[in-house]
Design a protein around this motif. Structure first.
Motif, PDB file in Angstrom:
ATOM      1  N   TRP A   3       0.838  -1.207   0.000  1.00  0.00           N
ATOM      2  CA  TRP A   3       0.000   0.000   0.000  1.00  0.00           C
ATOM      3  C   TRP A   3       0.869   1.252   0.000  1.00  0.00           C
ATOM      4  CZ3 TRP A   3      -0.466   4.333   2.905  1.00  0.00           C
ATOM      5  CH2 TRP A   3      -1.589   5.134   2.688  1.00  0.00           C
ATOM      6  N   SER A   4       1.899   1.277   0.841  1.00  0.00           N
ATOM      7  CA  SER A   4       2.780   2.444   0.920  1.00  0.00           C
ATOM      8  C   SER A   4       3.501   2.684  -0.401  1.00  0.00           C
ATOM      9  CB  SER A   4       3.806   2.262   2.046  1.00  0.00           C
ATOM     10  OG  SER A   4       3.173   2.284   3.299  1.00  0.00           O
ATOM     11  N   LEU A   5       3.895   1.598  -1.061  1.00  0.00           N
ATOM     12  CA  LEU A   5       4.589   1.730  -2.341  1.00  0.00           C
ATOM     13  C   LEU A   5       3.676   2.350  -3.395  1.00  0.00           C
ATOM     14  CD1 LEU A   5       7.228   1.121  -3.841  1.00  0.00           C
ATOM     15  CD2 LEU A   5       6.255  -1.100  -4.463  1.00  0.00           C
ATOM     16  N   LEU A   6       2.431   1.872  -3.461  1.00  0.00           N
ATOM     17  CA  LEU A   6       1.491   2.384  -4.469  1.00  0.00           C
ATOM     18  C   LEU A   6       1.082   3.824  -4.168  1.00  0.00           C
ATOM     19  CD1 LEU A   6      -0.781  -0.754  -4.961  1.00  0.00           C
ATOM     20  CD2 LEU A   6       0.905   0.163  -6.559  1.00  0.00           C
ATOM     21  N   TYR A   7       0.744   4.100  -2.903  1.00  0.00           N
ATOM     22  CA  TYR A   7       0.313   5.470  -2.581  1.00  0.00           C
ATOM     23  C   TYR A   7       1.486   6.435  -2.639  1.00  0.00           C
ATOM     24  CZ  TYR A   7      -2.999   8.856  -0.781  1.00  0.00           C
ATOM     25  OH  TYR A   7      -3.853   9.926  -0.667  1.00  0.00           O
ATOM     26  N   ALA A   9       3.964   6.160  -4.795  1.00  0.00           N
ATOM     27  CA  ALA A   9       4.153   6.423  -6.232  1.00  0.00           C
ATOM     28  C   ALA A   9       3.137   7.435  -6.729  1.00  0.00           C
ATOM     29  CB  ALA A   9       4.032   5.112  -7.013  1.00  0.00           C
ATOM     30  N   ALA A  10       1.878   7.306  -6.265  1.00  0.00           N
ATOM     31  CA  ALA A  10       0.864   8.286  -6.651  1.00  0.00           C
ATOM     32  C   ALA A  10       1.213   9.672  -6.122  1.00  0.00           C
ATOM     33  CB  ALA A  10      -0.504   7.844  -6.128  1.00  0.00           C
ATOM     34  N   SER A  11       1.705   9.736  -4.890  1.00  0.00           N
ATOM     35  CA  SER A  11       2.087  11.024  -4.304  1.00  0.00           C
ATOM     36  C   SER A  11       3.239  11.657  -5.073  1.00  0.00           C
ATOM     37  CB  SER A  11       2.477  10.834  -2.834  1.00  0.00           C
ATOM     38  OG  SER A  11       1.400  10.315  -2.088  1.00  0.00           O
ATOM     39  N   LEU A  12       4.184  10.827  -5.504  1.00  0.00           N
ATOM     40  CA  LEU A  12       5.289  11.350  -6.312  1.00  0.00           C
ATOM     41  C   LEU A  12       4.775  11.894  -7.638  1.00  0.00           C
ATOM     42  CD1 LEU A  12       8.331  11.730  -6.619  1.00  0.00           C
ATOM     43  CD2 LEU A  12       8.463   9.411  -7.563  1.00  0.00           C
ATOM     44  N   TRP A  13       3.810  11.215  -8.225  1.00  0.00           N
ATOM     45  CA  TRP A  13       3.186  11.683  -9.473  1.00  0.00           C
ATOM     46  C   TRP A  13       2.529  13.050  -9.265  1.00  0.00           C
ATOM     47  CZ3 TRP A  13       2.423  11.340 -14.553  1.00  0.00           C
ATOM     48  CH2 TRP A  13       1.222  11.793 -15.104  1.00  0.00           C
ATOM     49  N   TRP A  14       1.801  13.211  -8.172  1.00  0.00           N
ATOM     50  CA  TRP A  14       1.167  14.505  -7.890  1.00  0.00           C
ATOM     51  C   TRP A  14       2.218  15.578  -7.614  1.00  0.00           C
ATOM     52  CZ3 TRP A  14      -1.948  11.320  -3.903  1.00  0.00           C
ATOM     53  CH2 TRP A  14      -2.931  10.584  -4.569  1.00  0.00           C
ATOM     54  N   ALA A  15       3.309  15.208  -6.931  1.00  0.00           N
ATOM     55  CA  ALA A  15       4.358  16.185  -6.635  1.00  0.00           C
ATOM     56  C   ALA A  15       5.018  16.700  -7.903  1.00  0.00           C
ATOM     57  CB  ALA A  15       5.406  15.554  -5.717  1.00  0.00           C
ATOM     58  N   ALA A  49       4.849  11.404  -0.181  1.00  0.00           N
ATOM     59  CA  ALA A  49       5.760  10.461  -0.834  1.00  0.00           C
ATOM     60  C   ALA A  49       6.874  10.042   0.113  1.00  0.00           C
ATOM     61  CB  ALA A  49       6.333  11.086  -2.104  1.00  0.00           C
ATOM     62  N   ALA A  50       7.427  11.003   0.863  1.00  0.00           N
ATOM     63  CA  ALA A  50       8.504  10.692   1.805  1.00  0.00           C
ATOM     64  C   ALA A  50       8.002   9.807   2.943  1.00  0.00           C
ATOM     65  CB  ALA A  50       9.091  11.990   2.362  1.00  0.00           C
ATOM     66  N   CYS A  52       5.499   7.703   2.817  1.00  0.00           N
ATOM     67  CA  CYS A  52       5.272   6.358   2.274  1.00  0.00           C
ATOM     68  C   CYS A  52       6.594   5.625   2.038  1.00  0.00           C
ATOM     69  CB  CYS A  52       4.466   6.440   0.980  1.00  0.00           C
ATOM     70  SG  CYS A  52       2.741   6.913   1.229  1.00  0.00           S
ATOM     71  N   LEU A  53       7.615   6.345   1.600  1.00  0.00           N
ATOM     72  CA  LEU A  53       8.934   5.723   1.424  1.00  0.00           C
ATOM     73  C   LEU A  53       9.471   5.217   2.758  1.00  0.00           C
ATOM     74  CD1 LEU A  53      11.438   5.014  -0.229  1.00  0.00           C
ATOM     75  CD2 LEU A  53      12.251   7.365   0.127  1.00  0.00           C
ATOM     76  N   ALA A  54       9.302   6.034   3.811  1.00  0.00           N
ATOM     77  CA  ALA A  54       9.715   5.598   5.151  1.00  0.00           C
ATOM     78  C   ALA A  54       8.942   4.353   5.560  1.00  0.00           C
ATOM     79  CB  ALA A  54       9.492   6.723   6.159  1.00  0.00           C
ATOM     80  N   GLY A  55       7.677   4.277   5.157  1.00  0.00           N
ATOM     81  CA  GLY A  55       6.877   3.105   5.459  1.00  0.00           C
ATOM     82  C   GLY A  55       7.385   1.864   4.756  1.00  0.00           C
ATOM     83  N   VAL A  56       7.782   2.009   3.501  1.00  0.00           N
ATOM     84  CA  VAL A  56       8.307   0.861   2.759  1.00  0.00           C
ATOM     85  C   VAL A  56       9.582   0.341   3.419  1.00  0.00           C
ATOM     86  CG1 VAL A  56       9.304   0.117   0.562  1.00  0.00           C
ATOM     87  CG2 VAL A  56       7.263   1.561   0.569  1.00  0.00           C
ATOM     88  N   VAL A  57      10.475   1.252   3.769  1.00  0.00           N
ATOM     89  CA  VAL A  57      11.737   0.849   4.413  1.00  0.00           C
ATOM     90  C   VAL A  57      11.452   0.171   5.752  1.00  0.00           C
ATOM     91  CG1 VAL A  57      13.894   1.682   5.406  1.00  0.00           C
ATOM     92  CG2 VAL A  57      13.059   2.647   3.252  1.00  0.00           C
ATOM     93  N   ALA A  58      10.581   0.776   6.549  1.00  0.00           N
ATOM     94  CA  ALA A  58      10.246   0.189   7.842  1.00  0.00           C
ATOM     95  C   ALA A  58       9.587  -1.175   7.665  1.00  0.00           C
ATOM     96  CB  ALA A  58       9.315   1.130   8.620  1.00  0.00           C
TER      97      ALA A  58
END
Length: 337
Positions: A3-7, A9-15, A49-50, A52-58
């Motif tokens: 979920w974090s990876l997909l959301y 990626a969407a956040s990066l797209w909006w950014a 995006a940041a 969610c990235l922290a979520g993926v790493v965690a």
């Protein structure tokens, strides 16, 4: 993690200027009550995006069972922060409305929506759909973090009992006797917190402007179906209170005689816990939204009673936990209890 990876990626797209940013400024009839409503994509989307990235790493570290000491504390902080932010802080009252009106929405999907809204797309549009997606992410993070928290302490992942110490004792507050005591208090608080909302909505329906201006009452009376919806919410709240009382009543454990097809049989744990837990979680962001919008020109009755939904949700969650602790019995995984 998915979920974090997909959301993310969407956040990066909006950014980067992509279309579909769900917290931007829209027409009033399409706006949500989220804390991020009317925010700028170039400011908020990179933060999302940041996060969610922290979520993926965690998540990767949690799955690989890494972390001890301060690293474990950091991973737990990241996980619970994501759970609270996405499940409780960002959403609004949409989740309560979807849960309460779910049967009606299913009918509308086939018959169309009566009145000016015509179809379901005018009720569940992207601004609201996104909040449901965000809420699901928060629930997933709560579950994942709880599993990691238990596993990293050597506890049973399913029930939370056990531990590395050979003579570990059960915390006193989790015993069935203790849970019965504080569970009754939780039910009382939950029931009392609904009274202001039910009282004001019933008063409005019968023509008394309790907590609102006479002009606003006249506006609601002139809007077809508005007072009826308020009445139905008040009735639903009362019925919810009755079901909440079942968490400490005998008929909440054994089906009563008036449920003839199940009378005398034990009530399954999931039958009581799942709906109660769902309602306890979705009530909290609705109450938080009411607190943010406390200053309403129509009068205190529009938002002040709804502020107590946060208390209602927390108390209902505590009552649900107490019900579970009283009835859970021996764990099917670790066989403790």
């Amino acid at each position: 993690m998915g979920w974090s990876l997909l959301y993310g990626a969407a956040s990066l797209w909006w950014a980067l200027g992509g279309a579909g940013y769900p917290f931007g400024t829209v027409a009033d009839n399409r706006a949500s009550g989220s804390v991020l409503e009317s925010s700028r994509a170039e400011v908020v989307a990179p933060v999302l995006a940041a996060v969610c990235l922290a979520g993926v790493v965690a998540g990767v570290l949690m799955v690989r069972r890494r972390g001890s000491g301060r690293v474990r504390v950091l991973l737990l902080a990241v996980g619970w922060a994501q759970a609270i932010a996405f499940a409780l802080a960002i959403p609004d009252y949409t989740l309560v409305a979807v849960v309460v009106f779910a049967p009606v929405l299913v009918v509308f999907a086939f018959t169309g929506v009566p009145g000016e809204q015509h179809d379901l797309g005018n009720i569940l549009y992207w601004h609201r759909d996104n909040l449901i997606i965000v809420f699901v992410g928060g629930i997933l993070w709560a579950g994942a973090t709880l599993v990691y928290q238990r596993r990293s302490r050597g506890l049973c992942v399913r029930c939370g009992r056990g531990g590395k110490a050979s003579a570990r004792t059960t915390p006193a507050w989790t015993t069935p006797e203790a849970a019965a005591r504080w569970g009754r208090w939780a039910v009382r608080i939950a029931l009392l917190s609904t009274v202001p909302y039910e009282t004001t909505r019933l008063a409005w329906y019968f023509g008394y402007p309790l907590g609102i201006t006479p002009g606003f009452l006249k506006e609601m009376q002139d809007t077809r179906g508005m007072l009826t919806i308020g009445l139905s919410m008040a009735i639903g709240s009362v019925l919810g209170g009755v079901l909440t009382h079942g968490l400490v009543a005998r008929w909440g454990e054994v089906w009563p005689r008036w449920v003839w097809f199940r009378a005398g049989r034990p009530v399954g744990l999931a039958t009581a816990i799942v709906p109660a837990a769902v309602m306890s979680v979705v009530l909290i962001p609705a109450g938080v939204m009411a607190i943010r919008g406390w200053n309403q020109p129509q009068g205190w009755g529009t938002t002040y009673p709804a502020m107590l939904w946060m208390v209602w949700g927390a108390a209902l969650g505590a009552a649900t936990l107490a019900y579970y602790l009283r009835r859970r019995g021996a764990c099917r995984v670790c066989h403790r209890g």
